[in-house]
Motif scaffolding. Structure first.
Motif, PDB file in Angstrom:
ATOM      1  N   VAL A   1       0.857  -1.155   0.086  1.00  8.89           N
ATOM      2  CA  VAL A   1      -0.001   0.123  -0.091  1.00  8.89           C
ATOM      3  C   VAL A   1       0.819   1.069  -0.039  1.00  8.89           C
ATOM      4  N   GLY A   2       0.783   2.194  -1.046  1.00  2.11           N
ATOM      5  CA  GLY A   2       1.565   3.231  -0.820  1.00  2.11           C
ATOM      6  C   GLY A   2       0.912   4.412  -2.195  1.00  2.11           C
ATOM      7  N   ARG A   3       1.848   5.435  -2.152  1.00  2.89           N
ATOM      8  CA  ARG A   3       1.817   6.130  -3.054  1.00  2.89           C
ATOM      9  C   ARG A   3       2.172   5.940  -4.530  1.00  2.89           C
ATOM     10  N   LYS A   4       3.348   5.018  -4.699  1.00  8.25           N
ATOM     11  CA  LYS A   4       3.984   4.777  -5.622  1.00  8.25           C
ATOM     12  C   LYS A   4       3.069   3.919  -6.844  1.00  8.25           C
ATOM     13  N   LYS A   5       3.336   3.984  -8.038  1.00 12.56           N
ATOM     14  CA  LYS A   5       2.648   3.426  -9.065  1.00 12.56           C
ATOM     15  C   LYS A   5       2.458   2.092  -8.888  1.00 12.56           C
ATOM     16  N   GLY A   6       3.511   1.079  -8.656  1.00  7.50           N
ATOM     17  CA  GLY A   6       3.624  -0.228  -8.401  1.00  7.50           C
ATOM     18  C   GLY A   6       2.887  -1.177  -7.475  1.00  7.50           C
TER      19      GLY A   6
ATOM     20  N   SER B   1       3.092   7.449   2.213  1.00  8.04           N
ATOM     21  CA  SER B   1       4.353   7.224   1.903  1.00  8.04           C
ATOM     22  C   SER B   1       4.535   6.467   0.507  1.00  8.04           C
ATOM     23  N   GLY B   2       5.613   6.426  -0.127  1.00  2.66           N
ATOM     24  CA  GLY B   2       5.804   5.856  -1.530  1.00  2.66           C
ATOM     25  C   GLY B   2       5.305   4.565  -1.090  1.00  2.66           C
ATOM     26  N   GLU B   3       5.880   3.780  -0.202  1.00  4.40           N
ATOM     27  CA  GLU B   3       5.859   2.453   0.321  1.00  4.40           C
ATOM     28  C   GLU B   3       5.292   2.405   1.675  1.00  4.40           C
ATOM     29  N   HIS B   4       4.233   2.449   1.771  1.00  2.00           N
ATOM     30  CA  HIS B   4       3.554   2.941   3.113  1.00  2.00           C
ATOM     31  C   HIS B   4       3.483   1.691   4.066  1.00  2.00           C
TER      32      HIS B   4
ATOM     33  N   LEU C   1       0.042  -6.912   9.051  1.00  2.20           N
ATOM     34  CA  LEU C   1       0.522  -5.716   8.431  1.00  2.20           C
ATOM     35  C   LEU C   1       1.968  -5.108   8.920  1.00  2.20           C
ATOM     36  N   GLU C   2       2.802  -5.000   8.152  1.00  2.00           N
ATOM     37  CA  GLU C   2       4.076  -4.338   8.416  1.00  2.00           C
ATOM     38  C   GLU C   2       4.094  -2.980   7.922  1.00  2.00           C
ATOM     39  N   ASP C   3       4.276  -1.909   8.814  1.00  2.00           N
ATOM     40  CA  ASP C   3       4.294  -0.558   8.442  1.00  2.00           C
ATOM     41  C   ASP C   3       5.880  -0.191   7.952  1.00  2.00           C
ATOM     42  N   MET C   4       5.849   0.358   6.681  1.00  2.00           N
ATOM     43  CA  MET C   4       7.223   0.859   6.399  1.00  2.00           C
ATOM     44  C   MET C   4       7.266   2.388   6.033  1.00  2.00           C
ATOM     45  N   SER C   5       6.209   3.171   6.764  1.00  2.00           N
ATOM     46  CA  SER C   5       6.127   4.571   6.640  1.00  2.00           C
ATOM     47  C   SER C   5       6.900   5.427   7.308  1.00  2.00           C
ATOM     48  N   THR C   6       6.916   6.768   7.225  1.00  2.00           N
ATOM     49  CA  THR C   6       7.501   7.777   7.868  1.00  2.00           C
ATOM     50  C   THR C   6       6.435   8.220   9.057  1.00  2.00           C
ATOM     51  N   ASN C   7       4.964   8.261   8.418  1.00  2.00           N
ATOM     52  CA  ASN C   7       4.176   8.917   9.255  1.00  2.00           C
ATOM     53  C   ASN C   7       3.367   7.793  10.292  1.00  2.00           C
ATOM     54  N   GLY C   8       3.470   6.623   9.946  1.00  2.00           N
ATOM     55  CA  GLY C   8       2.783   5.579  10.779  1.00  2.00           C
ATOM     56  C   GLY C   8       1.680   5.252  10.110  1.00  2.00           C
ATOM     57  N   THR C   9       1.102   3.938  10.460  1.00  2.00           N
ATOM     58  CA  THR C   9      -0.101   3.573  10.348  1.00  2.00           C
ATOM     59  C   THR C   9      -1.114   3.273  11.448  1.00  2.00           C
TER      60      THR C   9
ATOM     61  N   VAL D   1       4.611   1.872  14.200  1.00  2.00           N
ATOM     62  CA  VAL D   1       5.724   2.842  13.559  1.00  2.00           C
ATOM     63  C   VAL D   1       6.487   2.034  12.679  1.00  2.00           C
ATOM     64  N   LYS D   2       7.590   2.815  11.953  1.00  2.00           N
ATOM     65  CA  LYS D   2       8.375   2.129  10.907  1.00  2.00           C
ATOM     66  C   LYS D   2       8.807   0.530  11.428  1.00  2.00           C
ATOM     67  N   LYS D   3       8.698  -0.270  10.604  1.00  2.00           N
ATOM     68  CA  LYS D   3       9.047  -1.931  10.833  1.00  2.00           C
ATOM     69  C   LYS D   3       8.241  -2.595  11.856  1.00  2.00           C
ATOM     70  N   GLN D   4       7.395  -1.870  12.360  1.00  2.00           N
ATOM     71  CA  GLN D   4       6.488  -2.902  13.517  1.00  2.00           C
ATOM     72  C   GLN D   4       5.503  -3.558  12.914  1.00  2.00           C
ATOM     73  N   THR D   5       5.201  -4.748  13.107  1.00  2.00           N
ATOM     74  CA  THR D   5       4.085  -5.865  12.476  1.00  2.00           C
ATOM     75  C   THR D   5       3.000  -5.723  13.534  1.00  2.00           C
ATOM     76  N   HIS D   6       1.742  -5.940  12.814  1.00  2.00           N
ATOM     77  CA  HIS D   6       0.511  -6.395  13.535  1.00  2.00           C
ATOM     78  C   HIS D   6      -0.162  -7.292  12.913  1.00  2.00           C
ATOM     79  N   MET D   7      -0.462  -8.488  13.956  1.00  3.45           N
ATOM     80  CA  MET D   7      -1.529  -9.439  13.201  1.00  3.45           C
ATOM     81  C   MET D   7      -2.809  -8.783  13.010  1.00  3.45           C
ATOM     82  N   LEU D   8      -3.223  -9.080  11.900  1.00  2.69           N
ATOM     83  CA  LEU D   8      -4.600  -8.725  11.570  1.00  2.69           C
ATOM     84  C   LEU D   8      -5.656  -9.734  11.790  1.00  2.69           C
ATOM     85  N   GLN D   9      -6.909  -9.028  12.271  1.00  2.00           N
ATOM     86  CA  GLN D   9      -7.969 -10.073  12.520  1.00  2.00           C
ATOM     87  C   GLN D   9      -9.302  -9.482  11.603  1.00  2.00           C
TER      88      GLN D   9
END
Length: 107
Positions: A31-36, A48-51, A65-73, A81-89
């Protein structure tokens, strides 16, 4: 996003207060702003480009979900925060863009 892929989706994202959905076919969806990106928000400067990425474990079926953003998810009003993961339900609420007036607790 190419929603015409073969096979059965393993999950879906549903836009809050809408019937709009995004089906998840790939084991790893970016998920992100980048075209791909699988889910792209090209005009939103707060994404972020790669959020972040949403990944499904093929064996267990679990998704995270793994966050890769500057602003967080934000998931269920908890900020990742960046590099943090969360198990989704099922039923989790994910904010790719959130306002400063919303809670920003970190887990």
């Amino acid at each position: 996003m190419d929603s015409y892929r073969r096979g059965k989706p393993w999950g879906k994202l549903v836009k809050v207060n809408s019937s709009e959905t995004v089906l998840l076919f790939n084991r790893e969806c970016t998920v992100g702003r980048k075209k791909g990106c699988y889910l792209s928000f090209p005009a939103n400067k707060l994404v972020s480009g790669e959020h972040c990425k949403i990944v499904q474990d093929e064996r267990s079926g679990q998704a995270w979900l793994e966050d890769m953003s500057t602003n967080g998810t934000v998931i269920n009003m908890s900020k990742l925060v960046k590099k943090q993961t969360h198990m989704l339900q099922s039923g989790d609420v994910i904010y790719f863009v959130y306002r400063k007036s919303e809670p920003e607790q970190s887990k």
